[in-house]
Scaffold this motif. Structure first.
Motif, PDB file in Angstrom:
ATOM      1  N   UNK B  75       0.905  -1.278  -0.113  1.00 25.15           N
ATOM      2  CA  UNK B  75      -0.010  -0.007  -0.075  1.00 25.15           C
ATOM      3  C   UNK B  75       0.963   1.322  -0.008  1.00 25.15           C
ATOM      4  N   UNK B  76       1.725   1.165   0.806  1.00 20.65           N
ATOM      5  CA  UNK B  76       2.903   2.336   0.944  1.00 20.65           C
ATOM      6  C   UNK B  76       4.005   1.923   0.111  1.00 20.65           C
ATOM      7  N   UNK B  77       4.847   2.590  -0.588  1.00 22.90           N
ATOM      8  CA  UNK B  77       5.826   2.102  -1.506  1.00 22.90           C
ATOM      9  C   UNK B  77       6.979   1.385  -0.927  1.00 22.90           C
ATOM     10  N   UNK B  78       7.246   1.670   0.552  1.00 25.75           N
ATOM     11  CA  UNK B  78       8.339   0.939   1.356  1.00 25.75           C
ATOM     12  C   UNK B  78       9.694   1.103   0.357  1.00 25.75           C
ATOM     13  N   UNK B 129       8.296  12.301  -6.050  1.00 22.44           N
ATOM     14  CA  UNK B 129       6.810  12.445  -5.837  1.00 22.44           C
ATOM     15  C   UNK B 129       6.217  11.284  -5.225  1.00 22.44           C
ATOM     16  N   UNK B 130       5.131  11.522  -4.737  1.00 19.54           N
ATOM     17  CA  UNK B 130       4.481  10.109  -4.064  1.00 19.54           C
ATOM     18  C   UNK B 130       4.176   9.261  -5.207  1.00 19.54           C
ATOM     19  N   UNK B 131       3.707   9.851  -6.616  1.00 23.19           N
ATOM     20  CA  UNK B 131       3.254   9.129  -7.458  1.00 23.19           C
ATOM     21  C   UNK B 131       4.500   8.376  -8.141  1.00 23.19           C
ATOM     22  N   UNK B 132       5.602   8.926  -8.158  1.00 25.69           N
ATOM     23  CA  UNK B 132       6.749   8.136  -8.694  1.00 25.69           C
ATOM     24  C   UNK B 132       7.226   7.147  -7.914  1.00 25.69           C
ATOM     25  N   UNK B 133       7.002   7.145  -6.506  1.00 24.44           N
ATOM     26  CA  UNK B 133       7.372   6.209  -5.589  1.00 24.44           C
ATOM     27  C   UNK B 133       6.401   5.083  -5.712  1.00 24.44           C
ATOM     28  N   UNK B 134       5.268   5.373  -5.813  1.00 23.96           N
ATOM     29  CA  UNK B 134       4.217   4.139  -5.990  1.00 23.96           C
ATOM     30  C   UNK B 134       4.757   3.453  -7.413  1.00 23.96           C
ATOM     31  N   UNK B 135       4.945   4.435  -8.451  1.00 28.73           N
ATOM     32  CA  UNK B 135       5.482   3.657  -9.661  1.00 28.73           C
ATOM     33  C   UNK B 135       6.730   2.660  -9.523  1.00 28.73           C
ATOM     34  N   UNK B 153      -4.021  -3.296  -1.777  1.00 32.52           N
ATOM     35  CA  UNK B 153      -4.388  -1.807  -1.613  1.00 32.52           C
ATOM     36  C   UNK B 153      -3.346  -0.761  -2.221  1.00 32.52           C
ATOM     37  N   UNK B 154      -2.823  -1.224  -3.386  1.00 36.38           N
ATOM     38  CA  UNK B 154      -1.665  -0.463  -3.816  1.00 36.38           C
ATOM     39  C   UNK B 154      -1.830   0.964  -4.392  1.00 36.38           C
ATOM     40  N   UNK B 155      -3.282   1.090  -4.851  1.00 40.63           N
ATOM     41  CA  UNK B 155      -3.434   2.219  -5.352  1.00 40.63           C
ATOM     42  C   UNK B 155      -4.380   3.337  -4.568  1.00 40.63           C
ATOM     43  N   UNK B 156      -4.581   2.948  -3.379  1.00 37.93           N
ATOM     44  CA  UNK B 156      -5.637   3.716  -2.468  1.00 37.93           C
ATOM     45  C   UNK B 156      -5.215   5.115  -2.434  1.00 37.93           C
ATOM     46  N   UNK B 157      -3.735   5.404  -2.404  1.00 38.16           N
ATOM     47  CA  UNK B 157      -3.340   6.811  -2.043  1.00 38.16           C
ATOM     48  C   UNK B 157      -2.929   7.551  -3.269  1.00 38.16           C
ATOM     49  N   UNK B 165      -3.604   4.659 -14.574  1.00 39.80           N
ATOM     50  CA  UNK B 165      -2.555   4.241 -15.494  1.00 39.80           C
ATOM     51  C   UNK B 165      -1.758   2.807 -15.020  1.00 39.80           C
ATOM     52  N   UNK B 166      -1.518   2.825 -13.602  1.00 41.31           N
ATOM     53  CA  UNK B 166      -1.041   1.835 -12.932  1.00 41.31           C
ATOM     54  C   UNK B 166      -1.894   0.362 -13.193  1.00 41.31           C
ATOM     55  N   UNK B 167      -3.152   0.720 -12.977  1.00 39.51           N
ATOM     56  CA  UNK B 167      -4.005  -0.594 -13.318  1.00 39.51           C
ATOM     57  C   UNK B 167      -3.911  -1.087 -14.494  1.00 39.51           C
TER      58      UNK B 167
END
Lengths: 269, 250
Positions: B75-78, B129-135, B153-157, B165-167
């Motif tokens: 859920x968080x990029x970790x 950025x938060x989005x880049x970390x999630x990518x 829940x990878x895209x909840x935030x 895009x990620x989905x």
């Protein structure tokens, strides 16, 4: 090319940060000079007189031998203390039983004043360098121990779980997750330890009459040569500062470059 | 001959601080199948995912794993703050001992495929950025070439655009590589978009309250079909519990 520029930028920032340190040292020299003007040369030689005494000392043929003798003791004591204290702290951080076992020992080591250890070491090692090294190790290892213990206890478990999910071995997790985190707890401990290693070494040398800077201080005191005393003290401080800012700070800045990443200009430190 | 499932929960039970989260949980995920596990907040979805991934040992029952290699998108990029972007993406590869040059090539290729740029490769997470970390989180999971992917829940935030895009990226990767997916989410629309099948975890007894197959394949469903399906199911009492404002009282 970007690596070279980043390296140059980092070196520039590091050197620039030195101005603040230099300003602090000049303030100290000003207070020292004021003390000298109030009490006179016999009680407190001026910074200029001390500098002249250092200059004269540097011309002595055995000057570098004396320095290397003390440096060998202080640095080997510091290295031994850092390695053993950190290793014990890591073990205690991972094992509750080990922590319960080691903590009272560390409390005893911290509770006994260094002068007490010197007396014991004198009996065990006599007038040799072993006295200084042992005292440095005992006085310094608990700080590394506490730093490593705290670092392991406060590591990010979520990162550990992430690594586990990728099948990372325990050793790999220790190297890539725990140790980089623990370093931020160890550097303050090591900075304190490096400073105290020089102080304790000189004290042990003075009391055990085992040469080095401490031995020279004992001679200067016996001769009532106060500028010589302040000269050796100043040399000790310079060596401690060189260890801290010339070695530990540089290693820390390089190892923890990621900390200043992402901060806007002007709030780097 | 029928293919053995990629993942099977068999009468799995778990308790936390003496309180039972779920008992006798059964679920099988076929090879190449994407299953979305929905459940109200606090029903133990993430714990089930962690049990499946071997991070948590269940109190009872067992998990049979018919896959070779797994990856988890958290859920968080970790991301490790002291590692650069490409080193973070290559973390799973490094953990299994792959060579430096090979893993850097893979990490760079995946970074570009998830929409990161070459200029970001040497940046630390604090510079992203938060989005880049999630990518990067998604790229790190895909880098190990898994045949079982766990999504917690990878895209909840993330914002709507990045989420889509990620989905789409994951759906395309699952189709081209044929890996199985277990997606834990409380977002019904996301589940309908990404999964082949939806399993609803009951908030009362921790068992599967309903299991529904979705028509068509992920990535091929129209937006209209997705929203009509969500609309229809949101009126279903089985799904009603998911949208309850109150958390499960335990």
């Amino acid at each position: 090319m970007s690596h070279v520029l980043a390296g140059l930028g980092w070196t520039g920032r590091y050197l620039w940060a030195g101005w603040a340190g230099l300003a602090g040292i000049f303030c100290f020299l000003a207070v020292w000079q004021a003390g000298h003007e109030i009490y006179g040369s016999f009680i407190l030689p001026s910074p200029a007189e001390t500098a002249a005494a250092i200059d004269a000392l540097a011309a002595r043929p055995d000057f570098w031998t004396i320095l290397s003798q003390s440096a060998g003791r202080a640095l080997s004591g510091f290295a031994l203390a850092a390695v053993t204290g950190t290793a014990a702290g890591l073990v205690a951080g991972y094992s509750f039983a080990a922590m319960r076992l080691m903590k009272p020992v560390v409390t005893v080591m911290l509770g006994v004043p260094p002068i007490g250890w010197i007396v014991l070491a004198l009996i065990w090692f006599g007038s040799s360098g072993g006295t200084a090294v042992m005292t440095v190790v005992i006085a310094s290892a608990p700080l590394s121990f506490a730093g490593a213990l705290e670092g392991v206890a406060k590591r990010d478990r979520q990162l550990d779980i992430m690594a586990q999910s990728f099948g990372a071995s325990w050793a790999y997790r220790l190297r890539t997750i725990t140790l980089p985190h623990v370093l931020s707890y160890l550097f303050p401990a090591w900075t304190t330890t490096a400073g105290s290693a020089w102080k304790v070494t000189v004290m042990a040398e003075l009391l055990s009459n085992s040469g080095g800077i401490g031995g020279e201080l004992a001679t200067a005191r016996a001769l009532f040569d106060i500028p010589l005393v302040t000269a050796w003290l100043a040399i000790t401080v310079i060596l401690a500062l060189a260890t801290d800012y010339g070695v530990l700070h540089v290693v820390r800045e390089a190892a923890e470059r990621w900390r200043s990443a992402g901060l806007p200009w002007g709030v780097k430190r | 001959m029928r293919q053995s499932p990629a993942l099977t929960f068999s009468r799995v039970g778990h308790a936390f601080l003496g309180r039972s989260l779920f008992e006798d949980f059964d679920l099988a995920i076929g090879k190449g199948e994407a299953v979305a596990l929905l459940g109200p907040s606090g029903s133990g979805k993430t714990t089930l995912l962690q049990i499946a991934a071997g991070i948590v040992e269940p109190v009872k029952g067992r998990v049979l794993r018919g896959y070779r290699r797994q990856a988890v998108v958290f859920q968080e990029p970790r991301l490790l703050p002291w590692m650069t972007l490409t080193d973070n993406i290559a973390y799973g590869l490094a953990a299994r001992g792959e060579g430096k040059a090979a893993r850097r090539r893979t990490a760079e290729r995946l970074a570009l495929s998830v929409g990161l740029e070459e200029a970001d490769f040497t940046k630390y997470p604090a510079e992203l950025s938060g989005g880049m970390r999630q990518r990067a989180n998604v790229a790190r999971a895909l880098a190990v070439d898994p045949d079982m992917l766990f999504l917690d829940e990878p895209f909840s935030a993330t914002d709507v655009g990045l989420r889509r895009h990620l989905q789409d990226l994951l759906i395309a990767a699952a189709r081209s590589r044929g890996f199985s997916v277990l997606l834990v989410t409380h977002d019904l629309a996301e589940a309908v978009r990404v999964a082949d099948r939806i399993a609803v975890l009951s908030g009362r007894d921790g068992r599967i309250a309903a299991s529904r197959a979705l028509a068509g394949r992920p990535g091929e469903r129209s937006e209209r079909a997705i929203f009509e399906q969500v609309e229809a199911w949101s009126r279903d009492p089985v799904f009603g519990e998911l949208f309850s404002a109150t958390e499960r009282a335990r």
